[in-house]
Enzyme design. Structure first.
Site, PDB file in Angstrom:
ATOM      1  CG  HIS A  46       9.372 -24.205  12.692  1.00  0.00           C
ATOM      2  ND1 HIS A  46       9.376 -24.023  14.060  1.00  0.00           N
ATOM      3  CD2 HIS A  46      10.532 -24.849  12.403  1.00  0.00           C
ATOM      4  CE1 HIS A  46      10.488 -24.527  14.573  1.00  0.00           C
ATOM      5  NE2 HIS A  46      11.211 -25.025  13.585  1.00  0.00           N
ATOM      6  CB  CYS A  68       0.780  -2.468   4.782  1.00  0.00           C
ATOM      7  SG  CYS A  68       0.547  -3.424   6.283  1.00  0.00           S
ATOM      8  CG  HIS A  77       7.688 -28.021  11.289  1.00  0.00           C
ATOM      9  ND1 HIS A  77       7.247 -27.460  12.470  1.00  0.00           N
ATOM     10  CD2 HIS A  77       9.008 -28.271  11.441  1.00  0.00           C
ATOM     11  CE1 HIS A  77       8.271 -27.354  13.308  1.00  0.00           C
ATOM     12  NE2 HIS A  77       9.345 -27.846  12.704  1.00  0.00           N
ATOM     13  CB  THR A  83       1.951  -2.739  11.038  1.00  0.00           C
ATOM     14  OG1 THR A  83       0.750  -3.204  10.385  1.00  0.00           O
ATOM     15  CG2 THR A  83       1.674  -1.412  11.729  1.00  0.00           C
ATOM     16  CG  ASP A 128      -0.372   0.209   2.527  1.00  0.00           C
ATOM     17  OD1 ASP A 128       0.870   0.328   2.619  1.00  0.00           O
ATOM     18  OD2 ASP A 128      -1.120   0.281   3.520  1.00  0.00           O
TER      19      ASP A 128
HETATM   20  C1  RB5 Z   1      -2.011   2.763   6.424  1.00  0.00           C
HETATM   21  O1  RB5 Z   1      -2.009   4.000   7.070  1.00  0.00           O
HETATM   22  C2  RB5 Z   1      -1.785   1.646   7.444  1.00  0.00           C
HETATM   23  O2  RB5 Z   1      -2.906   1.517   8.261  1.00  0.00           O
HETATM   24  C3  RB5 Z   1      -1.454   0.354   6.726  1.00  0.00           C
HETATM   25  O3  RB5 Z   1      -0.336   0.549   5.951  1.00  0.00           O
HETATM   26  C4  RB5 Z   1      -1.133  -0.832   7.612  1.00  0.00           C
HETATM   27  O4  RB5 Z   1      -0.170  -0.517   8.570  1.00  0.00           O
HETATM   28  C5  RB5 Z   1      -2.256  -1.590   8.146  1.00  0.00           C
HETATM   29  O5  RB5 Z   1      -2.092  -2.640   8.771  1.00  0.00           O
END
Ligand code: RB5
Length: 144
Positions: free
Chosen positions: A101, A68, A136, A70, A11
């Site tokens: 695993h 993304c 596994h 996180t 993203d």
């Molecule tokens: C976008 O702002 C953020 O929410 C997305 O990149 C991600 O971290 C969601 O899990």
């Protein structure tokens, strides 16, 4: 033998890291199938997870990388597809164990949590580590 194709998608929060990981894939002699996004303009991460899951499903790529902010949202979205085993990794150990695993076929990274060098280490290890199989195998099979 043709180079293995690795699908990659992100993203807006993962856009810059995706670009540098794409270059790392190509430097390694792999083919990167870039499924977007193409800028830092705001988009919705599930759309890119779905694109990548589609590329694995129809055989355009063998493995994938998702980014993304996180790594969490895009991994949750990707894991709604039964053939996807996306692992959010933050370091070399999580990347290695996701292959040994869990036979992870998608590496998910958080661009707001890991720096580009750690992300590249995760990618290298993810690509180079084989599934351990054995005990596994049964556990992974139960997920698909
Ligand atoms: C976008 O702002 C953020 O929410 C997305 O990149 C991600 O971290 C969601 O899990």
């Amino acid at each position: 033998m043709p180079a293995e194709t690795i699908a990659i998608a992100a993203d807006h929060a993962g856009f810059e890291l995706k670009e540098s990981l794409k270059a790392a894939l190509e430097a390694r002699g792999l083919t990167a199938l870039d499924l977007g996004t193409a800028s830092k303009d705001s988009v919705d991460y599930p759309d890119f997870a779905d694109r990548l899951a589609g590329a694995l499903k129809d055989g355009r790529a063998t493995r994938g990388v998702l980014v993304c902010g996180t790594g969490i949202g895009i991994a949750i979205a990707a894991n709604r597809h039964r053939h996807v085993r996306a692992a959010v990794c933050h370091d070399a150990t999580s990347a290695r164990l996701s292959r040994l695993h869990n036979n992870a076929n998608v590496l998910a990274l958080g661009a707001r949590l890991v720096g580009p060098e750690v992300a590249k280490d995760c990618l290298e290890i993810f690509l180079a580590t084989a599934f351990e199989g054995g005990r596994h195998e049964r556990r992974v099979a139960k997920m698909s």
